[in-house]
Scaffold this active site. Structure first.
Site, PDB file in Angstrom:
ATOM      1  N   SER A 194       0.787  -1.229   0.000  1.00 40.83           N
ATOM      2  CA  SER A 194       0.000   0.000   0.000  1.00 40.83           C
ATOM      3  C   SER A 194       0.818   1.276   0.000  1.00 40.83           C
ATOM      4  O   SER A 194       0.327   2.321  -0.433  1.00 40.83           O
ATOM      5  CB  SER A 194      -0.948   0.009   1.202  1.00 40.83           C
ATOM      6  OG  SER A 194      -0.229  -0.093   2.420  1.00 40.83           O
ATOM      7  N   HIS A 222      -5.666  -3.431  -2.407  1.00 42.58           N
ATOM      8  CA  HIS A 222      -5.447  -2.461  -3.473  1.00 42.58           C
ATOM      9  C   HIS A 222      -5.418  -3.113  -4.855  1.00 42.58           C
ATOM     10  O   HIS A 222      -5.076  -2.452  -5.833  1.00 42.58           O
ATOM     11  CB  HIS A 222      -4.147  -1.696  -3.214  1.00 42.58           C
ATOM     12  CG  HIS A 222      -4.157  -0.946  -1.911  1.00 42.58           C
ATOM     13  ND1 HIS A 222      -4.651   0.334  -1.790  1.00 42.58           N
ATOM     14  CD2 HIS A 222      -3.769  -1.324  -0.664  1.00 42.58           C
ATOM     15  CE1 HIS A 222      -4.555   0.730  -0.537  1.00 42.58           C
ATOM     16  NE2 HIS A 222      -4.016  -0.255   0.165  1.00 42.58           N
ATOM     17  N   LYS A 258     -12.398   0.515  -1.523  1.00 38.26           N
ATOM     18  CA  LYS A 258     -11.422   1.187  -2.387  1.00 38.26           C
ATOM     19  C   LYS A 258     -11.944   1.177  -3.826  1.00 38.26           C
ATOM     20  O   LYS A 258     -12.806   1.976  -4.169  1.00 38.26           O
ATOM     21  CB  LYS A 258     -10.059   0.533  -2.225  1.00 38.26           C
ATOM     22  CG  LYS A 258      -9.514   0.688  -0.795  1.00 38.26           C
ATOM     23  CD  LYS A 258      -8.177   0.044  -0.601  1.00 38.26           C
ATOM     24  CE  LYS A 258      -7.570   0.384   0.754  1.00 38.26           C
ATOM     25  NZ  LYS A 258      -8.350  -0.129   1.906  1.00 38.26           N
TER      26      LYS A 258
END
Length: 406
Positions: A194, A222, A258
């Site tokens: 990250s 992610h 996200k």
């Protein structure tokens, strides 16, 4: 006596401030987007994890509103009591389908946050191994705090002995595995790191897991929605197949706050592993289920993720940035993902650059220790499919001017 504690913590807070480590909150007065109102000021932002630009998508807003009308504003209880609504169940089945090509007999569990999912998976898998038995956990050096805390919790509960292996150093990991005679082993890694933006070597890690009879947990916070032809994450990107002999060893964590644009997370794995996490994962058992309207909205989010045009736009922005940016002193860290960090070094210098950008109405956070190692403070720049070329040019111009001035 109370005053003594207040004085003590005031002293500690002053010490944080003196070392440029005190954090402050900013208030957003608009929806997540490339341009936002922050503390009353209109800002161009490059700090969100809303990689596909879905957080303010009208179809998601509509789907959540529909979910509120159908199921109300709260779940009312934990999943194990009366809080597991139909949208939760439908979502878990849909999430399992995103990983069914990579993990055999896959099942998914939906969590309120990725932090809870990681704590639940690591502690549950490490629990109840038998008398005088513990899990050997091999944790990647740059893992996210939620993975680190899950590993620490398992260790403090005397469920695990922990070894940290250097970032991307598979040779060091193999040496540790080869020297371990313990019956139970778990490799824990981020999929996309990250703060660096690089990818774990999932295929090689899975090979090591199979060779040394270990499970492997991959936190793809992610990567889900971004990596792979369909946005199904790092397992798709790496070409893992459920027919692979080692595929049943995978415990996959995907985040839904996200790229998916809403909130929550999920665990996917072989149905036996997931059933055990359901039975023993305290962060799942002992918390109120998230509102069913969120799960209802996420079902629409999965439909939008399947549209490859969002990933095409995001990847165009990443490539344009890397092709256009020219730095003289600072270093753009190697990454092909939406996370594009610029290494500054000293904490004070990184804060100074972030403050200069803020004065130009551009919001990019300075990432400091303990989030990153000492002397590796950086700007963590993130891109969205919603950013325009003109906005990226504005950031590049500002960075080059600030670098010359400083």
């Amino acid at each position: 006596m109370t005053l003594r504690y207040i004085d003590h913590f005031n002293h500690l807070l002053s010490d944080l401030e003196q070392h440029s480590l005190k954090r402050t909150l900013k208030i957003c007065d608009s929806a997540s987007a490339p341009v936002m109102t922050i503390d009353g000021q209109v800002m161009l932002t490059f700090c969100s994890n809303d990689y596909l630009g879905l957080a303010n998508h009208p179809e998601l807003t509509k789907a959540i509103s529909e979910g509120l009308q159908l199921f109300g504003s709260g779940s009312g209880a934990s999943h194990m009591i009366s809080g597991h609504h139909r949208p939760h169940d439908d979502l878990e089945k849909a999430l399992a389908k995103t990983q069914e090509a990579f993990i055999p007999e896959v099942r998914a569990l939906f969590f309120s946050t990725g932090y809870m999912a990681n704590l639940a998976a690591i502690t549950a898998i490490s629990s109840s191994l038998g008398s005088n038995q513990v899990m050997s956990i091999y944790s990647e050096e740059l893992n996210h705090a939620s993975l680190i805390d899950g590993v620490r919790l398992a260790s403090k509960q005397n469920q695990a002995k922990v070894q940290v292996f250097p970032h991307q150093d598979l040779q060091a990991l193999e040496q540790l595995l080869a020297n371990d005679t313990n019956e139970f082993k778990l490799i824990v890694t981020d999929g996309v790191f990250s703060m660096d933006g690089d990818l774990a070597q999932v295929t090689a890690l899975l090979k090591l897991a199979h060779q040394y009879d270990a499970l492997i947990l991959v936190d793809d916070a992610h990567g889900f929605g971004v990596l792979g032809q369909h946005g199904f994450g790092i397992l798709e990107h790496a070409g893992i197949q459920k027919s692979d002999e080692a595929a049943s060893r995978i415990i996959y964590i995907g985040t839904l706050g996200k790229a998916a644009g809403i909130s929550g997370a999920f665990i996917a794995g072989h149905q036996t592993l997931v059933e055990w996490i359901l039975q023993k994962g305290r962060p799942y058992i002992y918390t109120t289920a998230s509102p069913p309207a969120i799960a209802h909205g996420l079902l629409k989010s999965l439909e939008l993720i399947s549209d490859n045009s969002y990933r095409t736009a995001l990847n165009h922005n990443i490539q344009y940035w890397k092709k256009t940016l020219r730095l003289k002193k600072w270093g753009l860290m190697p990454s092909d993902t939406a996370i594009q960090p610029i290494m500054i070094g000293k904490t004070e210098d990184a804060l100074k650059v972030a403050q200069q950008l803020y004065k130009k109405n551009i919001w990019v956070p300075a990432i400091r220790p303990p989030t990153v190692p000492a002397n590796t403070a950086r700007l963590r720049i993130t891109f969205s499919a919603s950013h325009t070329t003109e906005q990226i040019d504005q950031l590049i111009q500002a960075l080059m001017e600030i670098e010359d001035d400083l």
